[in-house]
Scaffold this active site. Structure first.
Site, PDB file in Angstrom:
ATOM      1  N   GLY A 110       2.763   5.384  -5.275  1.00 21.30           N
ATOM      2  CA  GLY A 110       2.939   5.067  -3.869  1.00 21.30           C
ATOM      3  C   GLY A 110       2.400   3.704  -3.500  1.00 21.30           C
ATOM      4  N   ASP A 111       1.872   2.987  -4.479  1.00 20.94           N
ATOM      5  CA  ASP A 111       1.336   1.646  -4.232  1.00 20.94           C
ATOM      6  C   ASP A 111       1.581   0.836  -5.506  1.00 20.94           C
ATOM      7  OD1 ASP A 111      -0.159  -0.549  -3.144  1.00 20.94           O
ATOM      8  OD2 ASP A 111      -1.306   0.874  -1.953  1.00 20.94           O
ATOM      9  N   ASP A 112       0.830  -0.233  -5.721  1.00 24.77           N
ATOM     10  CA  ASP A 112       1.059  -1.084  -6.886  1.00 24.77           C
ATOM     11  C   ASP A 112       0.854  -0.294  -8.176  1.00 24.77           C
ATOM     12  OD1 ASP A 112       1.419  -3.335  -5.186  1.00 24.77           O
ATOM     13  OD2 ASP A 112      -0.752  -3.572  -5.064  1.00 24.77           O
TER      14      ASP A 112
END
Length: 472
Positions: A255-257
């Protein structure tokens, strides 16, 4: 430990089949011999099983005290060949526990460590000195599920066992703005060296998955990291003020990097002054619709230099290798080398921003300008792209020394493919045609990629063995 006995031809066939079936990397099982071989930076003289210390793998009973008791007892062997703790088949519910020196935590392939959703099983720790506050809340933070500080020679590995952070409890509190302390990470080691994290499946971390910080000589390989693509701040691997780090053969849905290299936040990172440097990333696969395959920053106030990334694949990911910084960060991002990216369904191929302006508090120095220079990309193929590039430096502080070569981007119908401000550099053999601030060289050039090796590349893993353990 002694190596496993030499295998007969018939058993070798069974071993190969087992490895292919389970998709393991470097793990061999001798069926019928109760023997397993696995790669590690160090082998251990002593071994034990979590059930020896009262562990119950029913998915309901808390094993926090069992893990703590086991590791406390095994720490006595740190000066006598070290110790290995096996997590056998089962579901092992636990809160946070700390590791020890010269120690291996080994998960069987049918073993799952389940993170407790009972906050009383998560001790609190101080905010990180290079951040000055917690990321979710200004005061303290919860200790990570698997935590260690001031350690030497630690291995977290397995026969592709699973660690499940059961993060939905924490994500819900985050979305409702109910957090009084910063969420726990899944694995965090601080002020440590000679660290290996490998051959595991990690799912649903409360926040970041793997966070080595203020550490060196780190090998991270063969991880499958999975979180819902809408889960908050579930970065995959975040080396933070780390030196001599090797990340390879990982598959990340986040959900992020997927990977974020960091080194502290504004005035706190500047004061702490510990860069991330000599980092190599290779054979990475990433899915992250709202974030980057690899991010440099945005917290980079101790500096980031000598990062080498190659053989990278991103699918349905917002951007590839992204630089994030802002006025107030100070320090530098320099000598970044990227080659061999295969990208499909991206919003941006190249993205740099100097206005990623989240700050820990109003005390940042507006005169602390970051120095972004020596950024090199080459050998890139991208399909189904919305924009080729969004490159935004800082007024009166341009990003310089950008080199992009041998790039083919198949983009959509957006007329402006390259949006560039406050940058300087060159390009060669790039399609579609770059912006005027990145003029194309008349002669073909190849952007540089170092020929020398980062020291951690020369570290060879040993073949270690487990024998005569009844759960195989």
């Amino acid at each position: 430990m002694k190596p496993c006995p030499k295998l007969s031809d018939s058993i070798v066939v069974e071993v190969i089949f087992t490895v292919l079936l389970l998709g393991l990397q470097g793990v061999r099982v001798a069926k019928g011999l109760d023997c397993l071989e696995y790669p590690a930076i160090s082998c251990r003289k002593h071994s034990a099983v979590l059930t020896d210390f009262g562990g119950v793998g029913d998915g309901k009973t808390s094993n926090t005290k069992a893990f703590q008791y086991a590791i406390s007892n095994l720490s006595h062997y740190s000066s006598d060949g070290g110790a290995l703790l096996v997590v056998p088949p089962g579901k092992w519910l636990t809160g946070s526990f700390n590791l020890t020196n010269h120690f291996t935590l080994f998960l069987h392939n049918e073993a799952t460590i389940l993170a407790s959703q009972d906050e009383s099983e998560w001790p609190t720790v101080k905010v990180l000195p290079s951040y000055g506050r917690g990321r979710d809340a200004p005061d303290g933070r919860f200790s990570s599920l698997i935590f260690g500080t001031n350690l030497t020679d630690v291995v977290i590995t397995g026969y592709h066992g699973t660690i499940d952070g059961q993060g939905s409890y924490w994500w819900d509190k985050f979305h409702k703005d109910e957090l009084k302390l910063t969420r726990p990470y899944m694995i965090e080691v601080m002020f440590s060296n000679q660290i290996q994290i490998s051959n595991l499946t990690l799912i649903n971390s409360p926040s970041w998955f793997v966070h080595p910080i203020y550490s060196s000589d780190i090998i991270i390989q063969g991880l499958t990291i999975l979180a819902p693509v809408d889960s908050p701040n579930t970065d995959g691997i975040n080396p933070d003020s780390c030196t001599n780090t090797r990340i390879e053969d990982c598959y990340i849905v986040s959900g992020d990097d997927c990977i974020a290299i960091k080194s502290g936040w504004d005035e706190y990172g500047i004061k702490f002054g510990m860069p991330s440097q000599h980092i190599i990333i290779r054979r990475l696969e990433c899915v992250s619709p709202d974030s980057a395959m690899i991010a440099l920053g945005s917290e980079m106030s101790g500096g980031i230099q000598d990062v080498r990334a190659e053989d990278l694949t991103a699918i349905n990911t917002q951007s590839a290798v992204r630089i994030k910084t802002a006025v107030g960060r100070g320090a530098y991002v320099r000598d970044i080398f990227v080659k061999g990216m295969n990208l499909n369904t991206m919003k941006y191929v190249f993205w740099m921003t100097g206005s990623y302006g989240s700050h820990p508090d109003p005390g940042f120095d507006p005169k602390a300008l970051p120095n972004i220079t020596g950024i090199n990309y080459r050998d890139v193929f991208a399909d189904n792209v919305t924009y080729s590039a969004r490159l935004e430096g800082i007024a009166n502080d341009p990003f310089t020394g950008i080199c992009i070569s041998n790039v083919t981007i198949h983009s959509g119908e957006k007329k402006l493919q390259w949006n560039c401000t406050d940058i300087e550099g060159v390009t060669s053999n790039v399609y579609p045609k770059p912006c005027e601030l990145l003029p194309e060289k008349e002669e073909l050039i190849e952007c540089p990629y170092p020929d020398d090796k980062v020291p951690i590349e020369s570290v060879q893993l040993k073949t270690c063995s487990l024998k005569s353990l009844s759960f195989f």
